[in-house]
Design a protein around this motif. Structure first.
Motif, PDB file in Angstrom:
ATOM      1  N   GLN A  88      29.761  30.506  52.690  1.00 44.36           N
ATOM      2  CA  GLN A  88      30.615  31.686  52.490  1.00 44.36           C
ATOM      3  C   GLN A  88      30.301  32.367  51.160  1.00 44.36           C
ATOM      4  O   GLN A  88      30.203  33.594  51.089  1.00 44.36           O
ATOM      5  CB  GLN A  88      32.094  31.288  52.509  1.00 44.36           C
ATOM      6  CG  GLN A  88      32.634  30.939  53.866  1.00 44.36           C
ATOM      7  CD  GLN A  88      34.090  30.506  53.793  1.00 44.36           C
ATOM      8  OE1 GLN A  88      34.746  30.599  52.760  1.00 44.36           O
ATOM      9  NE2 GLN A  88      34.604  30.009  54.908  1.00 44.36           N
ATOM     10  N   HIS A  92      29.003  36.178  50.574  1.00 41.07           N
ATOM     11  CA  HIS A  92      29.719  37.136  49.722  1.00 41.07           C
ATOM     12  C   HIS A  92      28.793  37.732  48.663  1.00 41.07           C
ATOM     13  O   HIS A  92      28.852  38.929  48.389  1.00 41.07           O
ATOM     14  CB  HIS A  92      30.927  36.483  49.055  1.00 41.07           C
ATOM     15  CG  HIS A  92      32.041  36.133  49.995  1.00 41.07           C
ATOM     16  ND1 HIS A  92      32.491  36.974  50.980  1.00 41.07           N
ATOM     17  CD2 HIS A  92      32.801  35.005  50.097  1.00 41.07           C
ATOM     18  CE1 HIS A  92      33.483  36.401  51.644  1.00 41.07           C
ATOM     19  NE2 HIS A  92      33.681  35.199  51.133  1.00 41.07           N
ATOM     20  N   ARG A  97      29.997  41.124  47.258  1.00 41.65           N
ATOM     21  CA  ARG A  97      31.415  40.820  47.006  1.00 41.65           C
ATOM     22  C   ARG A  97      31.540  39.646  46.029  1.00 41.65           C
ATOM     23  O   ARG A  97      31.906  38.536  46.387  1.00 41.65           O
ATOM     24  CB  ARG A  97      32.138  40.493  48.320  1.00 41.65           C
ATOM     25  CG  ARG A  97      32.263  41.622  49.312  1.00 41.65           C
ATOM     26  CD  ARG A  97      33.094  42.808  48.797  1.00 41.65           C
ATOM     27  NE  ARG A  97      34.358  42.458  48.193  1.00 41.65           N
ATOM     28  CZ  ARG A  97      35.519  42.476  48.807  1.00 41.65           C
ATOM     29  NH1 ARG A  97      35.598  42.828  50.063  1.00 41.65           N
ATOM     30  NH2 ARG A  97      36.625  42.138  48.164  1.00 41.65           N
ATOM     31  N   LEU A 100      34.959  37.810  45.689  1.00 42.70           N
ATOM     32  CA  LEU A 100      35.228  36.790  46.705  1.00 42.70           C
ATOM     33  C   LEU A 100      34.353  35.561  46.495  1.00 42.70           C
ATOM     34  O   LEU A 100      34.806  34.428  46.682  1.00 42.70           O
ATOM     35  CB  LEU A 100      34.998  37.353  48.116  1.00 42.70           C
ATOM     36  CG  LEU A 100      35.972  38.440  48.562  1.00 42.70           C
ATOM     37  CD1 LEU A 100      35.589  38.964  49.935  1.00 42.70           C
ATOM     38  CD2 LEU A 100      37.399  37.912  48.576  1.00 42.70           C
ATOM     39  N   ALA A 101      33.114  35.782  46.103  1.00 42.27           N
ATOM     40  CA  ALA A 101      32.205  34.662  45.837  1.00 42.27           C
ATOM     41  C   ALA A 101      32.773  33.787  44.715  1.00 42.27           C
ATOM     42  O   ALA A 101      32.707  32.557  44.796  1.00 42.27           O
ATOM     43  CB  ALA A 101      30.821  35.171  45.472  1.00 42.27           C
TER      44      ALA A 101
END
Length: 183
Positions: A88, A92, A97, A100-101
């Protein structure tokens, strides 16, 4: 002596039943009780002590084996969770992003810190992946900063060029001509 021997044997049986039912806490409690009672048996009863000691060692082995199985299962579960979160975080980063990462990376760190002791090689592999995420996020931030700087420079260059063009074209249009001079 016989009373203690019977109590020990009963506790060992109960502990083994608890192990079969996957109640590790109960099995450990009973095991401790067996150890305490075993110490009360006089050494004069060598044969009975030896028989009980063998049963106690057998119970100890089963407890250790069950604890080891649980530790391995716990590690594998958390390792899989970290793997999913690593994917994930990479996704991200790839889509830009970073906020979010970062959140996902913090979750990964928390899980990593809660891993059981041991498993050095597997932990090292996970750590390398975590480090790669960190470096990629850092690189993405640097790229963003450079791109923003380029945009600013480009805007200043374009604005400067437009200002010079306007100033030169405006000067040609409004410059006073001396009288009688040929233009």
């Amino acid at each position: 002596m016989n009373k203690n021997k019977e109590m020990i044997e009963n506790l060992i049986i109960k502990a083994e039943v608890a192990l079969q039912q996957k109640d590790l806490a109960q099995a450990e409690t009973l095991h401790k009780q067996v150890e305490i009672l075993f110490k009360t048996i006089p050494e004069i009863f060598t044969e009975q002590r030896l028989t009980l000691e063998n049963k106690l060692v057998n119970l100890s082995s089963k407890l250790i084996l069950e604890k080891t199985k649980r530790t391995i299962a716990d590690f594998e579960t958390r390792k899989k969770e970290i793997g999913v979160l690593l994917d994930q975080a990479f996704n991200h980063i790839n889509v830009g992003r970073l906020d979010l990462a970062k959140r996902v990376y913090l979750q990964i760190n928390k899980l990593y810190e809660s891993l059981p002791a041991g498993f050095i090689y597997d932990k090292l592999l996970l750590y390398k992946k975590m480090l790669r995420i960190y470096k990629e996020a850092e690189l993405s931030l640097e790229i963003r900063a450079l791109q923003a700087e380029e945009k600013t420079q480009a805007s200043l260059t374009v604005a400067g060029a437009q200002g010079i063009a306007q100033a030169s074209s405006g000067a040609a249009l409004t410059a006073p001509h001396p009288m009688g001079a040929v233009v």
